[in-house]
Design a protein around this motif. Structure first.
Motif, mmCIF file in Angstrom:
data_model
loop_
_atom_site.group_PDB
_atom_site.id
_atom_site.type_symbol
_atom_site.label_atom_id
_atom_site.label_comp_id
_atom_site.label_asym_id
_atom_site.label_seq_id
_atom_site.Cartn_x
_atom_site.Cartn_y
_atom_site.Cartn_z
ATOM 1 N N VAL A 25 -75.366 46.087 10.478
ATOM 2 C CA VAL A 25 -74.103 45.672 11.079
ATOM 3 C C VAL A 25 -74.319 44.416 11.909
ATOM 4 O O VAL A 25 -75.310 44.305 12.616
ATOM 5 N N SER A 26 -73.388 43.492 11.808
ATOM 6 C CA SER A 26 -73.461 42.262 12.576
ATOM 7 C C SER A 26 -72.064 41.839 12.979
ATOM 8 O O SER A 26 -71.079 42.380 12.501
ATOM 9 N N TYR A 27 -71.986 40.852 13.845
ATOM 10 C CA TYR A 27 -70.690 40.343 14.283
ATOM 11 C C TYR A 27 -70.309 39.043 13.587
ATOM 12 O O TYR A 27 -69.212 38.535 13.782
ATOM 13 N N HIS A 28 -71.209 38.466 12.793
ATOM 14 C CA HIS A 28 -70.981 37.146 12.202
ATOM 15 C C HIS A 28 -71.198 37.213 10.700
ATOM 16 O O HIS A 28 -72.164 37.799 10.230
ATOM 17 N N ARG A 29 -70.316 36.572 9.946
ATOM 18 C CA ARG A 29 -70.376 36.654 8.494
ATOM 19 C C ARG A 29 -71.607 35.961 7.901
ATOM 20 O O ARG A 29 -71.971 36.226 6.763
ATOM 21 N N ALA A 30 -72.288 35.105 8.645
ATOM 22 C CA ALA A 30 -73.502 34.454 8.135
ATOM 23 C C ALA A 30 -74.587 35.480 7.831
ATOM 24 O O ALA A 30 -75.390 35.285 6.918
ATOM 25 N N TYR A 40 -68.424 42.535 11.294
ATOM 26 C CA TYR A 40 -67.074 42.680 11.822
ATOM 27 C C TYR A 40 -66.999 41.878 13.105
ATOM 28 O O TYR A 40 -67.736 42.128 14.058
ATOM 29 N N GLY A 41 -66.139 40.882 13.119
ATOM 30 C CA GLY A 41 -66.002 40.055 14.311
ATOM 31 C C GLY A 41 -64.832 39.115 14.171
ATOM 32 O O GLY A 41 -64.084 39.152 13.188
ATOM 33 N N ILE A 42 -64.694 38.244 15.154
ATOM 34 C CA ILE A 42 -63.557 37.336 15.135
ATOM 35 C C ILE A 42 -63.723 36.306 14.028
ATOM 36 O O ILE A 42 -64.833 35.981 13.623
ATOM 37 N N ASP A 43 -62.592 35.823 13.540
ATOM 38 C CA ASP A 43 -62.587 34.712 12.586
ATOM 39 C C ASP A 43 -63.076 33.485 13.350
ATOM 40 O O ASP A 43 -62.453 33.069 14.327
ATOM 41 N N GLN A 44 -64.201 32.924 12.944
ATOM 42 C CA GLN A 44 -64.843 31.862 13.699
ATOM 43 C C GLN A 44 -64.029 30.576 13.776
ATOM 44 O O GLN A 44 -64.194 29.789 14.697
ATOM 45 N N THR A 73 -57.140 37.011 17.844
ATOM 46 C CA THR A 73 -56.118 37.788 17.142
ATOM 47 C C THR A 73 -56.486 38.028 15.689
ATOM 48 O O THR A 73 -55.921 38.914 15.056
ATOM 49 N N LYS A 74 -57.409 37.253 15.150
ATOM 50 C CA LYS A 74 -57.832 37.431 13.762
ATOM 51 C C LYS A 74 -59.276 37.921 13.734
ATOM 52 O O LYS A 74 -60.151 37.336 14.369
ATOM 53 N N TYR A 75 -59.497 38.989 12.991
ATOM 54 C CA TYR A 75 -60.840 39.547 12.849
ATOM 55 C C TYR A 75 -61.210 39.600 11.374
ATOM 56 O O TYR A 75 -60.353 39.757 10.514
ATOM 57 N N ASP A 76 -62.503 39.462 11.094
ATOM 58 C CA ASP A 76 -63.012 39.531 9.723
ATOM 59 C C ASP A 76 -63.877 40.771 9.552
ATOM 60 O O ASP A 76 -64.738 41.040 10.383
ATOM 61 N N LEU A 77 -63.641 41.489 8.473
ATOM 62 C CA LEU A 77 -64.528 42.565 8.046
ATOM 63 C C LEU A 77 -65.093 42.124 6.710
ATOM 64 O O LEU A 77 -64.353 41.931 5.750
ATOM 65 N N VAL A 78 -66.406 41.917 6.646
ATOM 66 C CA VAL A 78 -67.055 41.430 5.428
ATOM 67 C C VAL A 78 -68.105 42.454 5.023
ATOM 68 O O VAL A 78 -68.928 42.872 5.836
ATOM 69 N N ILE A 79 -68.068 42.860 3.756
ATOM 70 C CA ILE A 79 -69.011 43.844 3.235
ATOM 71 C C ILE A 79 -69.777 43.212 2.089
ATOM 72 O O ILE A 79 -69.190 42.643 1.173
ATOM 73 N N ASN A 80 -71.090 43.324 2.124
ATOM 74 C CA ASN A 80 -71.948 42.789 1.078
ATOM 75 C C ASN A 80 -72.166 43.890 0.036
ATOM 76 O O ASN A 80 -72.952 44.812 0.238
#
Length: 90
Positions: A25-30, A40-44, A73-80
């Motif tokens: 789990v991380s907060y950044h899509r990188a 899962y974190g804010i849209d950068q 107000t915008k959050y990203d959930l990214v799953i690999n």
């Protein structure tokens, strides 16, 4: 399972993601791009877009101290999915 949140690793996600114990789990899509399972974190880019509104209001004469503090107000959930399949979690 590991969780990344230190700013040092947000700039250098690849050494951790390539290690034997991959992050989960991380907060950044990188990190997901580097092999982490979920982020899962804010849209950068959203804070930068909203900053333009602040600049506009300041240039029109509003005092910076009078401007409201805004929360993301915008959050990203990214799953690999590739990592999930490699771990047999799908």
């Amino acid at each position: 399972m590991g969780v990344a949140r230190a700013s040092y690793w947000s700039l250098r996600p690849y050494p951790i993601a390539d290690s034997a114990t991959r992050l989960s789990v991380s907060y950044h899509r990188a990190f997901v791009t580097a092999g982490c399972l979920i982020s899962y974190g804010i849209d950068q880019s959203d804070p930068y877009r909203r900053a333009a509104g602040y600049v506009d209001r300041i240039l029109k004469g509003e005092k910076p101290a009078d401007l409201p503090i805004q929360a993301p107000t915008k959050y990203d959930l990214v799953i690999n999915l590739k990592t999930a399949k490699d771990r047999d979690e799908v």
